[in-house]
Design a protein around this motif. Structure first.
Motif, mmCIF file in Angstrom:
data_model
loop_
_atom_site.group_PDB
_atom_site.id
_atom_site.type_symbol
_atom_site.label_atom_id
_atom_site.label_comp_id
_atom_site.label_asym_id
_atom_site.label_seq_id
_atom_site.Cartn_x
_atom_site.Cartn_y
_atom_site.Cartn_z
ATOM 1 N N VAL A 105 0.843 -1.178 0.000
ATOM 2 C CA VAL A 105 0.000 0.000 0.000
ATOM 3 C C VAL A 105 0.881 1.231 0.000
ATOM 4 O O VAL A 105 1.807 1.350 0.805
ATOM 5 N N ARG A 106 0.608 2.129 -0.923
ATOM 6 C CA ARG A 106 1.342 3.394 -0.906
ATOM 7 C C ARG A 106 0.834 4.226 0.251
ATOM 8 O O ARG A 106 -0.322 4.646 0.282
ATOM 9 N N ALA A 121 3.970 0.104 2.641
ATOM 10 C CA ALA A 121 3.820 -0.778 3.792
ATOM 11 C C ALA A 121 3.428 -2.161 3.279
ATOM 12 O O ALA A 121 2.707 -2.293 2.302
ATOM 13 N N ALA A 122 3.924 -3.198 3.934
ATOM 14 C CA ALA A 122 3.689 -4.560 3.472
ATOM 15 C C ALA A 122 2.220 -4.943 3.591
ATOM 16 O O ALA A 122 1.530 -4.546 4.529
ATOM 17 N N GLY A 169 4.017 -11.281 5.388
ATOM 18 C CA GLY A 169 4.260 -11.439 3.961
ATOM 19 C C GLY A 169 3.031 -11.948 3.229
ATOM 20 O O GLY A 169 2.126 -12.542 3.808
ATOM 21 N N SER A 170 3.021 -11.727 1.928
ATOM 22 C CA SER A 170 1.845 -12.054 1.130
ATOM 23 C C SER A 170 1.682 -13.544 0.881
ATOM 24 O O SER A 170 0.561 -14.028 0.712
ATOM 25 N N TRP A 171 2.803 -14.283 0.841
ATOM 26 C CA TRP A 171 2.770 -15.682 0.447
ATOM 27 C C TRP A 171 3.762 -16.503 1.251
ATOM 28 O O TRP A 171 4.764 -15.972 1.739
ATOM 29 N N PHE A 172 3.496 -17.808 1.315
ATOM 30 C CA PHE A 172 4.485 -18.776 1.788
ATOM 31 C C PHE A 172 4.786 -19.744 0.650
ATOM 32 O O PHE A 172 3.872 -20.256 -0.001
ATOM 33 N N ARG A 173 6.090 -19.969 0.420
ATOM 34 C CA ARG A 173 6.522 -21.000 -0.536
ATOM 35 C C ARG A 173 7.453 -21.957 0.193
ATOM 36 O O ARG A 173 8.415 -21.526 0.843
ATOM 37 N N PRO A 174 7.242 -23.284 0.089
ATOM 38 C CA PRO A 174 8.129 -24.239 0.765
ATOM 39 C C PRO A 174 9.523 -24.214 0.153
ATOM 40 O O PRO A 174 9.687 -23.963 -1.043
#
Length: 265
Positions: free
Chosen positions: A36-37, A57-58, A171-176
């Motif tokens: 977000v700006r 901001a995250a 955070g927006s995502w989790f990746r293994p």
């Protein structure tokens, strides 16, 4: 690192590859943008002075209504793709890659390793301030799908804690790590840590094997299509050198590189 023009950045990246200065890679509602700006600092310089960059901001974890638990690709009827990067390695190469993406108007998704953020906390801010997306790629980049439950959860939750401390979000995502797809156990643990989805991919660039920039470019452009989620890596000089022709190739096909959140929501 001092400022380098585009040609110098690519020369430096190619030289680093030849010298073997590479980081270890991996084994095989609409939100629009990753952050977000919040505000743009006031412009206090003279007429020719550069304007300060906006502050971002995250975002919280992305939720895709009716979407699968493990996301491998986005809609096939659109014109967007997501370039996703395993976040680790030389910050100079990472910064050079982000600069190339920004120069082309592209936005990427970086799945950061927690111990990398411990060593280079400034990179979290650099990624977000460039308008990119930031996510979780475990704390130590171990084979998370082969770990016992407690150890696997620690890998996920400790990286989430680092991201929260640095950006205000897990955070927006989790990746293994070291796996293309998460096991059912790791998927449940990621959900417990706060991630509605696990981010996979449908196209592996194989850049972590350091095949050279031309090979990375061919692999991506030969396999990419609308909705693709492409797996790439920071910290590899060949990837830095390959990114401009990849982005140019996407543009020629009428495709654009966006964040994963923008792709799937």
């Amino acid at each position: 690192m001092t400022f380098l023009d585009r040609r110098s950045v690519l020369r430096a990246a190619t030289s680093a590859a030849a010298a073997g200065a590479l980081a270890s890679g991996c084994a095989p509602g609409r939100t629009g943008s990753p952050a977000v700006r919040v505000s743009t600092p006031p412009h206090t310089g003279g007429p020719g002075a550069p304007r300060p960059a906006p502050v971002y901001a995250a975002r919280p974890p992305t939720r895709v209504p009716d979407g699968p638990v493990q996301i491998e690709h986005g809609p096939r009827d659109g014109r967007a793709v997501a370039l996703t990067f395993h976040g680790r390695g030389d910050p100079r190469l990472a910064t050079a890659l982000l600069r190339e993406a920004e120069r082309a108007g592209a936005r990427v998704t970086v799945l950061a390793v927690g111990d990398w953020l411990d060593e280079r906390p400034e990179m979290a801010r650099r990624i977000l301030d460039g308008g990119h997306e930031l996510g979780n790629h475990t704390m130590h980049h171990r084979n998370v799908c082969a770990l016992p439950e407690d150890a696997a959860y620690a890998e996920i939750s400790r990286c989430a804690d680092r991201l929260r401390r640095l950006t205000g979000s897990i955070g927006s995502w989790f990746r293994p790590s070291r796996a293309r797809r998460a096991t059912d156990l790791v998927t449940r643990l990621a959900h417990r840590a706060g991630y509605p989805h696990v981010l996979s991919y449908d196209l592996d660039s194989l850049d972590s094997t350091d095949p050279g920039a031309a090979a990375v470019r061919r692999t991506v452009l030969d396999g990419v299509g609308p909705g693709s989620v492409v797996s790439l890596h920071l910290g590899h000089a060949g990837t830095v050198a390959a990114l401009p022709p990849i982005l140019d190739g996407l543009r020629r096909r009428g495709l654009r590189a966006v964040t994963t959140t923008e792709l799937v929501t």
